[in-house]
Write a protein that holds these residues in place. Structure first.
Motif, PDB file in Angstrom:
ATOM      1  N   LYS A 194     109.748 -18.080   0.836  1.00 38.30           N
ATOM      2  CA  LYS A 194     108.540 -18.187   1.644  1.00 38.30           C
ATOM      3  C   LYS A 194     107.347 -18.547   0.768  1.00 38.30           C
ATOM      4  O   LYS A 194     107.300 -18.233  -0.428  1.00 38.30           O
ATOM      5  N   CYS A 195     106.384 -19.215   1.371  1.00 43.28           N
ATOM      6  CA  CYS A 195     105.156 -19.585   0.663  1.00 43.28           C
ATOM      7  C   CYS A 195     104.174 -18.415   0.701  1.00 43.28           C
ATOM      8  O   CYS A 195     104.271 -17.517   1.541  1.00 43.28           O
ATOM      9  N   TRP A 196     103.216 -18.478  -0.193  1.00 43.92           N
ATOM     10  CA  TRP A 196     102.223 -17.416  -0.312  1.00 43.92           C
ATOM     11  C   TRP A 196     100.876 -17.890   0.216  1.00 43.92           C
ATOM     12  O   TRP A 196     100.591 -19.087   0.240  1.00 43.92           O
ATOM     13  N   GLU A 197     100.054 -16.939   0.631  1.00 47.21           N
ATOM     14  CA  GLU A 197      98.699 -17.262   1.067  1.00 47.21           C
ATOM     15  C   GLU A 197      97.752 -16.150   0.641  1.00 47.21           C
ATOM     16  O   GLU A 197      98.165 -15.005   0.414  1.00 47.21           O
ATOM     17  N   LEU A 198      96.473 -16.493   0.505  1.00 45.88           N
ATOM     18  CA  LEU A 198      95.426 -15.529   0.195  1.00 45.88           C
ATOM     19  C   LEU A 198      94.615 -15.261   1.453  1.00 45.88           C
ATOM     20  O   LEU A 198      94.277 -16.191   2.188  1.00 45.88           O
ATOM     21  N   GLY A 199      94.312 -13.989   1.690  1.00 46.07           N
ATOM     22  CA  GLY A 199      93.527 -13.630   2.869  1.00 46.07           C
ATOM     23  C   GLY A 199      92.505 -12.560   2.538  1.00 46.07           C
ATOM     24  O   GLY A 199      92.682 -11.766   1.596  1.00 46.07           O
ATOM     25  N   ASN A 200      91.405 -12.535   3.289  1.00 46.40           N
ATOM     26  CA  ASN A 200      90.362 -11.535   3.106  1.00 46.40           C
ATOM     27  C   ASN A 200      90.530 -10.403   4.110  1.00 46.40           C
ATOM     28  O   ASN A 200      90.684 -10.648   5.314  1.00 46.40           O
ATOM     29  N   PHE A 201      90.492  -9.176   3.626  1.00 41.14           N
ATOM     30  CA  PHE A 201      90.702  -8.003   4.463  1.00 41.14           C
ATOM     31  C   PHE A 201      89.626  -6.954   4.160  1.00 41.14           C
ATOM     32  O   PHE A 201      89.025  -6.949   3.074  1.00 41.14           O
ATOM     33  N   ASP A 202      89.407  -6.071   5.133  1.00 41.86           N
ATOM     34  CA  ASP A 202      88.539  -4.916   4.904  1.00 41.86           C
ATOM     35  C   ASP A 202      89.331  -3.857   4.153  1.00 41.86           C
ATOM     36  O   ASP A 202      90.434  -3.487   4.557  1.00 41.86           O
ATOM     37  N   LEU A 203      88.774  -3.371   3.054  1.00 40.53           N
ATOM     38  CA  LEU A 203      89.413  -2.309   2.284  1.00 40.53           C
ATOM     39  C   LEU A 203      89.015  -0.959   2.878  1.00 40.53           C
ATOM     40  O   LEU A 203      87.835  -0.602   2.883  1.00 40.53           O
ATOM     41  N   LEU A 204      90.000  -0.227   3.386  1.00 41.97           N
ATOM     42  CA  LEU A 204      89.733   1.063   4.036  1.00 41.97           C
ATOM     43  C   LEU A 204      89.948   2.256   3.116  1.00 41.97           C
ATOM     44  O   LEU A 204      89.262   3.274   3.250  1.00 41.97           O
ATOM     45  N   GLY A 205      90.922   2.144   2.219  1.00 40.27           N
ATOM     46  CA  GLY A 205      91.226   3.284   1.373  1.00 40.27           C
ATOM     47  C   GLY A 205      92.203   2.937   0.278  1.00 40.27           C
ATOM     48  O   GLY A 205      92.763   1.836   0.224  1.00 40.27           O
ATOM     49  N   ILE A 206      92.415   3.907  -0.622  1.00 52.39           N
ATOM     50  CA  ILE A 206      93.334   3.774  -1.748  1.00 52.39           C
ATOM     51  C   ILE A 206      94.310   4.940  -1.707  1.00 52.39           C
ATOM     52  O   ILE A 206      93.905   6.104  -1.652  1.00 52.39           O
ATOM     53  N   LYS A 207      95.608   4.613  -1.727  1.00 45.54           N
ATOM     54  CA  LYS A 207      96.641   5.641  -1.695  1.00 45.54           C
ATOM     55  C   LYS A 207      97.353   5.671  -3.040  1.00 45.54           C
ATOM     56  O   LYS A 207      97.905   4.671  -3.489  1.00 45.54           O
ATOM     57  N   ARG A 208      97.311   6.865  -3.683  1.00 41.28           N
ATOM     58  CA  ARG A 208      97.961   7.013  -4.985  1.00 41.28           C
ATOM     59  C   ARG A 208      98.895   8.218  -4.955  1.00 41.28           C
ATOM     60  O   ARG A 208      98.500   9.307  -4.541  1.00 41.28           O
ATOM     61  N   GLU A 209     100.134   8.001  -5.400  1.00 37.13           N
ATOM     62  CA  GLU A 209     101.111   9.073  -5.502  1.00 37.13           C
ATOM     63  C   GLU A 209     101.814   8.967  -6.846  1.00 37.13           C
ATOM     64  O   GLU A 209     102.098   7.868  -7.327  1.00 37.13           O
ATOM     65  N   ASN A 210     102.111  10.121  -7.446  1.00 39.78           N
ATOM     66  CA  ASN A 210     102.801  10.121  -8.736  1.00 39.78           C
ATOM     67  C   ASN A 210     104.154   9.439  -8.630  1.00 39.78           C
ATOM     68  O   ASN A 210     104.942   9.722  -7.720  1.00 39.78           O
ATOM     69  N   GLY A 211     104.421   8.531  -9.538  1.00 42.89           N
ATOM     70  CA  GLY A 211     105.701   7.852  -9.570  1.00 42.89           C
ATOM     71  C   GLY A 211     105.834   6.701  -8.606  1.00 42.89           C
ATOM     72  O   GLY A 211     106.894   6.067  -8.534  1.00 42.89           O
ATOM     73  N   LYS A 212     104.783   6.419  -7.835  1.00 43.36           N
ATOM     74  CA  LYS A 212     104.838   5.319  -6.875  1.00 43.36           C
ATOM     75  C   LYS A 212     103.696   4.349  -7.148  1.00 43.36           C
ATOM     76  O   LYS A 212     102.716   4.685  -7.799  1.00 43.36           O
ATOM     77  N   ARG A 213     103.821   3.154  -6.610  1.00 37.94           N
ATOM     78  CA  ARG A 213     102.779   2.155  -6.799  1.00 37.94           C
ATOM     79  C   ARG A 213     101.523   2.558  -6.045  1.00 37.94           C
ATOM     80  O   ARG A 213     101.592   3.198  -4.989  1.00 37.94           O
ATOM     81  N   THR A 214     100.373   2.192  -6.576  1.00 37.42           N
ATOM     82  CA  THR A 214      99.109   2.427  -5.874  1.00 37.42           C
ATOM     83  C   THR A 214      98.961   1.381  -4.778  1.00 37.42           C
ATOM     84  O   THR A 214      99.248   0.205  -4.992  1.00 37.42           O
ATOM     85  N   GLU A 215      98.542   1.823  -3.601  1.00 38.48           N
ATOM     86  CA  GLU A 215      98.437   0.926  -2.458  1.00 38.48           C
ATOM     87  C   GLU A 215      97.026   0.909  -1.910  1.00 38.48           C
ATOM     88  O   GLU A 215      96.321   1.925  -1.936  1.00 38.48           O
TER      89      GLU A 215
END
Length: 295
Positions: A194-215
Motif C-alpha cells: 500500500k502507498c503512504w500518505e501524510l495527514g493533519n490531525f488534532d492531537l488529543l493525548g499521549i498514551k505511554r505504557e511500560n514496554g509498549k510503544r508510545t501512542e
C-alpha cells in the motif's frame, strides 16, 4: 482438471488473500496489478444464471444488478470470476466514498474489475499458473472496457510499478507469483503493498505504557481517528507537559470507551499532529507521527 457436474450449481470459493508487506518484490517472477479501492466480489455464472457474492459469500446480486446482467452476456456457459466492485470516477479512478450511494441509487455507474478466474465451462482452473489464468480471463472479458473490466498487469519491475501507482495517488498494488495456483485464504504468493500518505490531525493525548510503544490519540473533524505511534523528543515532551499541567484537560467526548478510560495524558486544544499512514484505510493503519505543531 476436474469437471463440474452439469446440474450442480457452482459454489462460492473462499477468496485468496494477499499478505501485507512494505516493499514490492523485485524478481521478474512476479506480476503486478493496481489495488482497486472497492468491495471484493465474486461473480458466478451457471445454468441458473449469474449472481454476485461478497468476500464472505453473501449474495449482493440485487445491489449489483447491472453487472450481473452483463455477466450473463459473456460468451461462456459457466464461470467463477474474482475481482473488485468499484465506483469509478470520470478518469477511471475508483472512488470508494461513492460506493454506498451508487449501490443504492445508481448501480449502473458501478464497474467490476476482474483480476482472476477460478472456473470456466466446467473446468476448475485453480491449479493453473496465475499468468495462464489471466490469459483465459482476458479472452473472456475483452476488450477491457465497460461495466466488466479486465485488471491489466505488468511482469517484473515491481519497484517502478509502485512508484507509478504512488504518483497517481492510488491506494496501492498487488503482486502475484506468475506461476502460482489459486489457493483460498491468505497466501504469500500474493502480496499487497500500500502507498503512504501524510495527514493533519488534532492531537488529543499521549498514551505511554511500560514496554509498549508510545501512542498519540488523534482525531479528524471532531471524530477519533486512531492511535499512531509517536517518538517524543525531549523538547516536545517538555512543551506538552507544561501545557498539560497548566490546563489539566479532561478526555474529549465521543472517544471509544477503551481509549477514554486508558491511562492517557490529555492535551489541551491547539496541537496538531502530522501523521504518516497507509492510504485508503477508514482508520489510521501503521500510522506514525512525523511532526507536532502548535496553533
Amino acid at each position: 482438471m476436474r469437471k463440474t457436474g452439469s446440474q450442480d450449481r457452482l459454489k462460492f470459493i473462499k477468496p485468496q488473500e494477499p499478505v501485507l508487506v512494505e516493499t514490492p518484490p523485485v524478481s521478474d517472477d512476479w506480476l503486478h496489478e493496481i489495488k482497486y479501492d472497492g468491495f471484493r466480489t465474486q461473480i458466478i455464472l451457471d445454468w441458473a444464471g449469474a449472481r454476485a457474492l461478497t468476500r464472505t459469500g453473501i449474495d449482493w446480486s440485487k445491489r449489483y444488478w447491472p453487472i450481473v446482467a452483463a455477466a450473463e452476456k459473456l460468451k461462456a456457459k459457466s464461470f467463477i470470476l474474482d475481482g473488485e466492485m468499484i465506483a469509478p470516477d470520470a478518469d477511471g479512478r475508483p472512488n470508494f466514498h461513492e460506493m454506498h450511494s451508487r449501490m443504492a441509487w445508481n448501480a449502473e455507474l458501478l464497474a467490476f474489475v476482474a483480476f482472476d478466474i477460478m472456473h470456466l465451462d466446467g473446468k476448475d482452473l485453480r491449479p493453473l499458473p496465475a499468468i495462464e489464468r489471466k490469459a483465459i480471463l482476458w479472452d473472456l472479458v475483452k476488450p477491457a472496457e465497460g461495466i466488466i473490466q479486465y485488471s491489466q498487469h505488468v511482469e517484473g519491475g515491481g519497484a517502478d510499478f509502485y512508484k507509478a501507482v504512488e504518483r497517481m495517488g492510488l491506494e496501492g498494488m498487488v503482486s502475484k507469483r506468475r506461476g502460482s495456483m489459486y489457493r483460498s485464504g491468505e497466501s504469500e504468493a500474493w502480496l499487497k503493498i500500500k502507498c503512504w500518505e501524510l495527514g493533519n490531525f488534532d492531537l488529543l493525548g499521549i498514551k505511554r505504557e511500560n514496554g509498549k510503544r508510545t501512542e498519540a490519540i488523534v482525531a479528524r473533524d471532531g471524530k477519533y481517528a486512531g492511535s499512531p505511534s509517536i517518538a517524543l523528543t525531549k523538547e516536545i515532551r517538555e512543551r506538552l507537559l507544561r501545557r498539560v499541567r497548566k490546563a489539566k484537560p479532561l478526555p474529549p467526548a465521543g472517544l471509544p470507551k477503551a481509549v477514554a478510560t486508558a491511562d492517557v495524558e490529555w492535551v489541551p486544544p491547539g496541537f496538531k499532529a502530522v501523521v504518516r499512514s497507509l492510504r485508503g484505510e477508514p482508520k489510521l493503519r501503521h500510522g506514525s507521527v512525523k511532526e507536532i505543531r502548535e496553533d
